[in-house]
Design an enzyme around this catalytic site. Structure first.
Site, PDB file in Angstrom:
ATOM      1  N   ARG A 113     -11.077   3.900  -2.658  1.00  0.00           N
ATOM      2  CA  ARG A 113     -10.823   2.922  -1.591  1.00  0.00           C
ATOM      3  C   ARG A 113     -11.328   3.517  -0.277  1.00  0.00           C
ATOM      4  O   ARG A 113     -10.599   4.229   0.410  1.00  0.00           O
ATOM      5  CB  ARG A 113      -9.327   2.639  -1.487  1.00  0.00           C
ATOM      6  CG  ARG A 113      -8.721   1.856  -2.657  1.00  0.00           C
ATOM      7  CD  ARG A 113      -7.244   1.605  -2.406  1.00  0.00           C
ATOM      8  NE  ARG A 113      -6.678   0.602  -3.277  1.00  0.00           N
ATOM      9  CZ  ARG A 113      -5.984   0.873  -4.387  1.00  0.00           C
ATOM     10  NH1 ARG A 113      -5.791   2.112  -4.764  1.00  0.00           N
ATOM     11  NH2 ARG A 113      -5.474  -0.110  -5.111  1.00  0.00           N
ATOM     12  N   ARG A 145     -15.966   1.838  -3.650  1.00  0.00           N
ATOM     13  CA  ARG A 145     -15.759   0.441  -3.262  1.00  0.00           C
ATOM     14  C   ARG A 145     -16.017   0.349  -1.761  1.00  0.00           C
ATOM     15  O   ARG A 145     -15.422   1.113  -0.985  1.00  0.00           O
ATOM     16  CB  ARG A 145     -14.338  -0.017  -3.569  1.00  0.00           C
ATOM     17  CG  ARG A 145     -14.174  -1.487  -3.193  1.00  0.00           C
ATOM     18  CD  ARG A 145     -12.802  -1.998  -3.517  1.00  0.00           C
ATOM     19  NE  ARG A 145     -11.806  -1.455  -2.612  1.00  0.00           N
ATOM     20  CZ  ARG A 145     -10.503  -1.723  -2.724  1.00  0.00           C
ATOM     21  NH1 ARG A 145     -10.059  -2.482  -3.709  1.00  0.00           N
ATOM     22  NH2 ARG A 145      -9.645  -1.221  -1.862  1.00  0.00           N
ATOM     23  N   ASN A 166      -3.880  -6.298  -8.523  1.00  0.00           N
ATOM     24  CA  ASN A 166      -2.937  -6.433  -7.398  1.00  0.00           C
ATOM     25  C   ASN A 166      -3.239  -7.731  -6.655  1.00  0.00           C
ATOM     26  O   ASN A 166      -2.355  -8.532  -6.370  1.00  0.00           O
ATOM     27  CB  ASN A 166      -3.065  -5.263  -6.423  1.00  0.00           C
ATOM     28  CG  ASN A 166      -2.901  -3.929  -7.109  1.00  0.00           C
ATOM     29  OD1 ASN A 166      -2.317  -3.871  -8.174  1.00  0.00           O
ATOM     30  ND2 ASN A 166      -3.438  -2.884  -6.522  1.00  0.00           N
ATOM     31  N   ASP A 167      -4.501  -7.915  -6.345  1.00  0.00           N
ATOM     32  CA  ASP A 167      -4.877  -9.149  -5.654  1.00  0.00           C
ATOM     33  C   ASP A 167      -4.974 -10.320  -6.609  1.00  0.00           C
ATOM     34  O   ASP A 167      -4.595 -11.435  -6.267  1.00  0.00           O
ATOM     35  CB  ASP A 167      -6.210  -8.961  -4.909  1.00  0.00           C
ATOM     36  CG  ASP A 167      -5.987  -8.281  -3.577  1.00  0.00           C
ATOM     37  OD1 ASP A 167      -5.057  -8.705  -2.863  1.00  0.00           O
ATOM     38  OD2 ASP A 167      -6.705  -7.331  -3.268  1.00  0.00           O
ATOM     39  N   HIS A 188       0.786  -1.227   0.000  1.00  0.00           N
ATOM     40  CA  HIS A 188       0.000   0.000   0.000  1.00  0.00           C
ATOM     41  C   HIS A 188       0.816   1.275   0.000  1.00  0.00           C
ATOM     42  O   HIS A 188       0.385   2.293  -0.539  1.00  0.00           O
ATOM     43  CB  HIS A 188      -1.064  -0.057   1.090  1.00  0.00           C
ATOM     44  CG  HIS A 188      -2.182  -0.923   0.640  1.00  0.00           C
ATOM     45  ND1 HIS A 188      -3.204  -0.451  -0.139  1.00  0.00           N
ATOM     46  CD2 HIS A 188      -2.358  -2.253   0.730  1.00  0.00           C
ATOM     47  CE1 HIS A 188      -3.981  -1.451  -0.480  1.00  0.00           C
ATOM     48  NE2 HIS A 188      -3.492  -2.561   0.048  1.00  0.00           N
ATOM     49  N   ARG A 191       1.681 -10.033  -1.811  1.00  0.00           N
ATOM     50  CA  ARG A 191       1.988  -8.752  -2.446  1.00  0.00           C
ATOM     51  C   ARG A 191       2.807  -7.816  -1.567  1.00  0.00           C
ATOM     52  O   ARG A 191       3.387  -6.851  -2.045  1.00  0.00           O
ATOM     53  CB  ARG A 191       0.685  -8.055  -2.897  1.00  0.00           C
ATOM     54  CG  ARG A 191      -0.250  -7.718  -1.781  1.00  0.00           C
ATOM     55  CD  ARG A 191      -1.606  -7.300  -2.316  1.00  0.00           C
ATOM     56  NE  ARG A 191      -1.745  -5.871  -2.499  1.00  0.00           N
ATOM     57  CZ  ARG A 191      -2.889  -5.268  -2.796  1.00  0.00           C
ATOM     58  NH1 ARG A 191      -3.986  -5.986  -2.996  1.00  0.00           N
ATOM     59  NH2 ARG A 191      -2.947  -3.982  -2.942  1.00  0.00           N
ATOM     60  N   GLU A 228     -10.971 -10.020  -8.446  1.00  0.00           N
ATOM     61  CA  GLU A 228      -9.603 -10.032  -7.918  1.00  0.00           C
ATOM     62  C   GLU A 228      -9.249 -11.363  -7.252  1.00  0.00           C
ATOM     63  O   GLU A 228      -8.222 -11.475  -6.590  1.00  0.00           O
ATOM     64  CB  GLU A 228      -9.377  -8.850  -6.966  1.00  0.00           C
ATOM     65  CG  GLU A 228     -10.396  -8.717  -5.856  1.00  0.00           C
ATOM     66  CD  GLU A 228     -10.182  -7.462  -4.998  1.00  0.00           C
ATOM     67  OE1 GLU A 228      -9.120  -6.835  -5.080  1.00  0.00           O
ATOM     68  OE2 GLU A 228     -11.099  -7.126  -4.232  1.00  0.00           O
TER      69      GLU A 228
HETATM   70  C1  PEP Z   1      -6.475  -4.689  -6.487  1.00  0.00           C
HETATM   71  O1  PEP Z   1      -6.472  -5.663  -5.738  1.00  0.00           O
HETATM   72  O2  PEP Z   1      -5.951  -4.702  -7.629  1.00  0.00           O
HETATM   73  C2  PEP Z   1      -7.093  -3.417  -6.065  1.00  0.00           C
HETATM   74  C3  PEP Z   1      -7.273  -2.444  -6.922  1.00  0.00           C
HETATM   75  O3  PEP Z   1      -7.470  -3.283  -4.770  1.00  0.00           O
HETATM   76  P1  PEP Z   1      -6.471  -3.087  -3.513  1.00  0.00           P
HETATM   77  O4  PEP Z   1      -5.112  -2.757  -4.081  1.00  0.00           O
HETATM   78  O5  PEP Z   1      -7.062  -1.997  -2.704  1.00  0.00           O
HETATM   79  O6  PEP Z   1      -6.515  -4.412  -2.836  1.00  0.00           O
HETATM   80 MG    MG Z   2      -7.711  -5.731  -3.996  1.00  0.00          MG
END
Ligand code: PEP
Ligand code: MG
Length: 585
Positions: free
Chosen positions: A298, A334, A456-457, A191, A467, A433
């Site tokens: 977010r 979200r 990302n997930d 993050h 991650r 995701e």
């Molecule tokens: C993701 O998982 O790609 C996403 C956009 O959400 P976050 O990074 O907040 O988990």
């Molecule tokens: Mg995510």
């Protein structure tokens, strides 16, 4: 000059003094306790020690798996301190006999012991004082369930250095005076990396102990593109970084003309360009970079920022402000995505042994239905000020989507009964995701209005790589055949059911991948503001048919290395061709 090498997690260059972030030191107040409350205080002490013990164990496990058994063992001495009879006896005696509160009794006991250690002429004992202080702070935080003051923001423009920053720390830090980040832990999609890119400042993560060891005020040059940090840079480095920073400004100015132009390819295919934001202060940046809306808000950051659960009215105020400032452009809210690395003690989403597979996203919201409904009601109410959409994180199948939609229906019924102004028919979408959402995408697409792919997930779960773990960050490969096939499958499933599909993971910010995302047939890209102009420029240059051919070729490759090499070669050739065609940008 010393060079530290880590992972370049947010591109760009910066020069500035170090501002170190460590958790604030707690100094408990002493308070008298009535005789009848002595057992209560003793119990509070036990609970605080239990919480500290649990935290140390988890941290130690994590350090062992990420850095090796030796690093993990460092914390075992802290566990022994928590069991130390001398500390227990002295603390309980102070509570019982002096009738003072547990935290003051414990802090005094530790203070006395540290004093005795410091009197001993032996370096080992002196070193133990640091451990003792660390344990003390952990236990003191245990009294407050972790809800302590966040980090102190820098008062002059600085480079933030820390072991790691939680999303709540970064939210508390804000953006002012932040020139860049250097972190000991973390990977490309952790993050801090996301926040750095969203602020448009460089970040180097995965420095394994070197970042926290930097002295406050020490000058460093951060190269977030190359993943290097120069400590006390020499004259030549200063000039090089200065030049690169100026070039960056020139490129940004050159791209500014794109702000009000749509992302349309020469053969007329349109892509919607949206921004990802965490905090309301990012709205201006998103608009300045030409965002057509917010593709991912977010919302958890708003919850983290205040350290308490915001009421429905509080949320309505913040959400309305964002919707209003976007002036009729869509805002995708979200719903709360806590859990995973987004831990929040006050919300009850605790650290877990396997957090990314644990109680996060929609699982947390469905288990906390009242809190979930309150957030949804606030979004329906804020929608009156413009255009809003709802999106659920971490969906793995239809059951979760149906339950979430049920909560939406209840929220609308309650708002109607209460006579609250609201917009009842908001489009409802889901994040794709998890691998299971990809495989069930055809089923999910029948019961929602849009998809947004969270790479990302999705990459984390598909390639089984944490991650936030710098040791396995080399496995983050957006062009891995398994990832590419997942993206293709999701887009096809959405379009077959007649719904639109976007992508909001961090791969959306990589210029080299813009043509791939375009060719996959996505309808929308949502990325952080700073990346928008470059991505838009690629789309305005690239015929859609050409982008489709690129994707078709990439889908025939067998490994991520092969795909990366082919794409790099292809981009270099196209650049040369464009230069001779006289296209400029
Ligand atoms: C993701 O998982 O790609 C996403 C956009 O959400 P976050 O990074 O907040 O988990
Ligand atoms: Mg995510």
């Amino acid at each position: 000059m010393r060079t530290l090498t880590g992972i370049g997690a947010s591109p760009g260059y910066a020069l500035g003094p170090i501002h170190t972030i460590r958790l604030a030191t707690i100094v408990p107040r002493r308070r008298a306790v009535a005789v009848k409350d002595v057992p209560v205080e003793i119990e509070r002490f036990r609970v605080a020690v239990d919480r500290a013990r649990e935290q140390i164990r988890e941290l130690s496990d994590r350090m062992s798996s990420e850095l090796g058994a030796e690093e993990g063992a460092i914390l075992s001495s802290q566990l022994l301190m928590l069991e130390d009879e001398m500390i227990w006896d002295a603390t309980l005696a102070a509570i019982r006999l002096e009738r003072i509160n547990a935290e003051a009794a414990f802090a005094r006991t530790v203070g006395d012991l540290a004093g005795r250690f410091l009197e001993i002429e032996d370096a080992t004992f002196r070193e133990r004082v640091n451990d003792l202080r660390d344990v003390e702070q952990r236990v003191l935080r245990g009294f407050t369930d972790g809800a302590v003051a966040g980090p102190v923001p820098p008062s002059v423009p600085s480079i933030i250095a820390s072991r790691n920053l939680t999303p709540s720390d970064t939210a508390a830090l804000g953006r002012y005076n932040v020139l860049g980040f250097v972190m000991d832990e973390g990977g490309n999609t952790s993050h801090v990396a996301i926040l750095a890119r969203s602020l448009g400042v460089p970040a180097v993560v995965g420095l394994r102990g070197a970042a926290a060891a930097l002295a406050p005020g020490q000058m460093v040059a951060v190269d977030g593109t190359g993943g290097q940090v120069q400590v006390e840079p020499d004259e030549e480095t200063l000039q090089r970084i200065g030049l690169l920073t100026r070039q960056q400004v020139v490129v940004n100015e050159k791209l500014a003309y794109l702000r009000d132009l749509p992302a349309i390819s020469p053969d007329g295919r349109r892509m919607k360009m949206m921004a990802n934001i965490e905090l309301p202060i990012e709205v201006e940046e998103a608009l300045a970079r030409g965002a057509e809306g917010i593709g991912l808000l977010r919302t958890e950051y708003l919850f983290f920022q205040h350290g308490t659960i915001p009421t429905e009215d509080d949320q309505v105020r913040v959400y309305t402000e964002i919707v209003r400032r976007m002036g009729g452009r869509p805002v995708i809210f979200r719903t709360l995505d806590v859990g995973g690395d987004k831990v929040s003690d006050y919300l009850g989403a605790k650290r877990e042994y396997n957090p990314f597979l644990g109680w996060r996203g929609i699982r947390f919201s469905l288990a906390n239905r009242a809190l979930f409904k309150t957030q949804i009601k606030a979004i329906y109410r804020a929608a009156v000020a413009g255009q809003a959409k709802l999106m659920f994180p971490m969906i793995t199948g239809l059951d979760e989507l149906r339950q979430a939609r049920e909560v939406c229906a209840e929220a609308v019924a309650e708002l109607t009964a209460e006579g609250q102004p609201h917009t009842p028919d908001l489009p409802v979408g889901i994040m794709i995701e998890t691998p299971s959402a990809v495989l069930a995408a055809d089923l999910l697409a029948r019961e929602c209005d849009f998809f947004s792919i969270g790479t990302n997930d999705l990459i984390q779960y598909t390639l089984a790589m944490d991650r936030g773990n710098s040791r396995v960050s080399y496995l983050y490969r957006p062009l891995h055949p398994a990832v590419l096939r997942s993206l293709r499958r999701t887009v096809e499933a959405a379009h077959e059911q007649g719904i639109w599909v976007g992508l909001c993971g961090e791969m959306s910010a990589e210029t080299r991948l813009a043509e791939v995302l375009f060719g996959l047939g996505l309808d929308e890209i949502s990325t952080h503001g700073a990346a928008l102009p470059k991505i838009k420029q690629v789309i305005r240059w690239t015929p859609y048919t050409e982008a489709c051919a690129v994707v078709e070729h990439l889908l025939t490759t067998s490994t991520a290395d092969e795909a990366d090499a082919w794409l790099a070669d292809y981009i270099a050739t196209r650049k040369r061709e464009r230069a001779t065609e006289g296209v400029n940008g």
